[in-house]
Scaffold this active site. Structure first.
Site, PDB file in Angstrom:
ATOM      1  N   GLY A 327       0.821  -1.198   0.000  1.00 52.27           N
ATOM      2  CA  GLY A 327       0.000   0.000   0.000  1.00 52.27           C
ATOM      3  C   GLY A 327       0.859   1.253   0.000  1.00 52.27           C
ATOM      4  O   GLY A 327       2.072   1.199  -0.254  1.00 52.27           O
ATOM      5  N   HIS A 329       1.916   3.273   2.423  1.00 49.32           N
ATOM      6  CA  HIS A 329       3.026   3.275   3.383  1.00 49.32           C
ATOM      7  C   HIS A 329       4.184   2.441   2.864  1.00 49.32           C
ATOM      8  O   HIS A 329       5.357   2.812   3.029  1.00 49.32           O
ATOM      9  CB  HIS A 329       2.542   2.741   4.735  1.00 49.32           C
ATOM     10  N   CYS A 330       3.887   1.335   2.204  1.00 46.90           N
ATOM     11  CA  CYS A 330       4.921   0.425   1.695  1.00 46.90           C
ATOM     12  C   CYS A 330       5.804   1.058   0.629  1.00 46.90           C
ATOM     13  O   CYS A 330       6.940   0.630   0.439  1.00 46.90           O
ATOM     14  CB  CYS A 330       4.287  -0.826   1.088  1.00 46.90           C
ATOM     15  N   ILE A 331       5.287   2.050  -0.096  1.00 43.98           N
ATOM     16  CA  ILE A 331       6.031   2.600  -1.221  1.00 43.98           C
ATOM     17  C   ILE A 331       6.697   3.938  -0.873  1.00 43.98           C
ATOM     18  O   ILE A 331       7.217   4.616  -1.769  1.00 43.98           O
ATOM     19  CB  ILE A 331       5.139   2.749  -2.467  1.00 43.98           C
TER      20      ILE A 331
END
Length: 342
Positions: A327, A329-331
């Site tokens: 999502g 936050h992950c990127i």
């Protein structure tokens, strides 16, 4: 003997503290995205554009994709060359740390591609060191495997993580739970580790905490909730909530639990998508969060807006990102405000 960040006076600050900027990495792994890679690039560009309204944003891009990225990104986004294998900046960029004097350094975790999910990750494993060298920042090279999406902190000594991920045999099979906990405290500058259990079914990250729960403030945790007893996530998420109900943070506080709805079940290529509203980015003056074209989108936005009343909430379509396994936050990876520690 390796000097740990704690020994040198450094710790990971909370994500809501002021940022000097944000880093992202441009989608490159075609084996992951398949025919969805262009949609993913468009979605990454939208996230980068939104964040750049609040703080400087730098996109790290493979040399042969520089023109592709520059064409899609607004002029407000800086583009820098960086060889890489994938695009999950949270996990293979450094986790930035600060000390009491406001100096900024970085923790360089050992990266093994989420338990060797892909065979080619040699470039990703070098990105943290390369970026810290580029910044001229002090680097703390960790002696264990970790990804940035597997940890969250409140900035006051409390670390949030999950057993499914950190105790998985594909990460650090030679370390016990107690040894991993000791590492977390030394490398993040924490005093208390709150262990949740499992994450979403079919989560490629093996239960990263940013797909499950996150701090909204010291003593306050946003957590995914599943209300369908027939859903496999129901027992998992109820267990996580029970653990938090029994927990106290590093300051001895009971945890205030704020439940976020689980979106409607969706699959892609027969695999369940990890649709999570906890997977958002806190920017200077804003929060950039996911929308899934789901009835729960508006409720989730309202809950997060009440948690961050002094920030503008920007909700962006994120299904194209989630199909890759993560999502918003992950990127992303925040760079705290401060003077670079040499």
């Amino acid at each position: 003997m390796t000097t740990t960040p704690r020994a040198a006076g450094f710790h990971m600050p909370a994500e809501w503290t002021p940022h000097a900027g944000c880093y992202m990495a441009w989608p490159v792994r075609e084996a992951l995205w398949g025919d969805g890679i262009e949609a993913a690039r468009d979605a990454y560009a939208a996230v980068a554009s939104a964040i750049s309204r609040f703080e400087p944003l730098t996109m790290l891009v493979c040399p042969d994709l520089m023109a592709n990225a520059r064409e899609r990104l607004p002029a407000s986004v800086k583009v820098e060359e960086m060889s890489q294998d994938d695009s999950w900046a949270r996990d293979f960029l450094p986790t930035f740390l600060v000390d009491g004097a406001g100096k900024v350094a970085g923790a360089d975790w050992q990266f093994n591609c989420w338990g060797k999910k892909f065979p080619d990750y040699a470039e990703d494993a070098k990105v943290a060191e390369r970026l810290l060298d580029r910044l001229g920042a002090r680097r703390f090279a960790a002696p264990f495997v970790l990804e940035g999406g597997a940890i969250h902190v409140d900035g006051e000594g409390t670390i949030l993580t999950s057993e499914e991920c950190l105790l998985h045999p594909n990460r650090n099979p030679g370390l016990s739970k107690a040894e991993i906990e000791a590492h977390l405290k030394e490398w993040l500058g924490g005093d208390t580790v709150l262990w949740l259990g499992q994450g979403y079914e079919d989560d490629d990250t093996d239960g990263h905490i940013d797909e499950i729960a996150c701090f909204a403030a010291p003593g306050k945790v946003l957590i995914n909730d599943c209300q369908d007893p027939a859903d496999i996530n129901y027992a998992r998420f109820q267990d996580n909530i029970r653990r938090l109900e029994l927990a106290k943070d590093a300051k001895g506080r009971q945890i205030e639990i704020i439940r976020l709805p689980q979106p409607t079940l969706r699959t892609h290529d027969g695999v369940r998508l990890t649709l999570s509203y906890t997977n958002f980015y806190i920017a200077n003056g804003g929060v950039v969060m996911s929308a899934f074209d789901d009835p729960a989108d508006a409720k989730a936005k309202d809950i997060i807006a009440r948690c961050f009343p002094d920030r503008e909430i920007v909700q962006l379509p994120a299904l194209a990102i989630t199909r890759g396994g993560g999502g918003i936050h992950c990127i992303t990876q925040q760079l705290p405000k401060g003077e670079i520690a040499r």
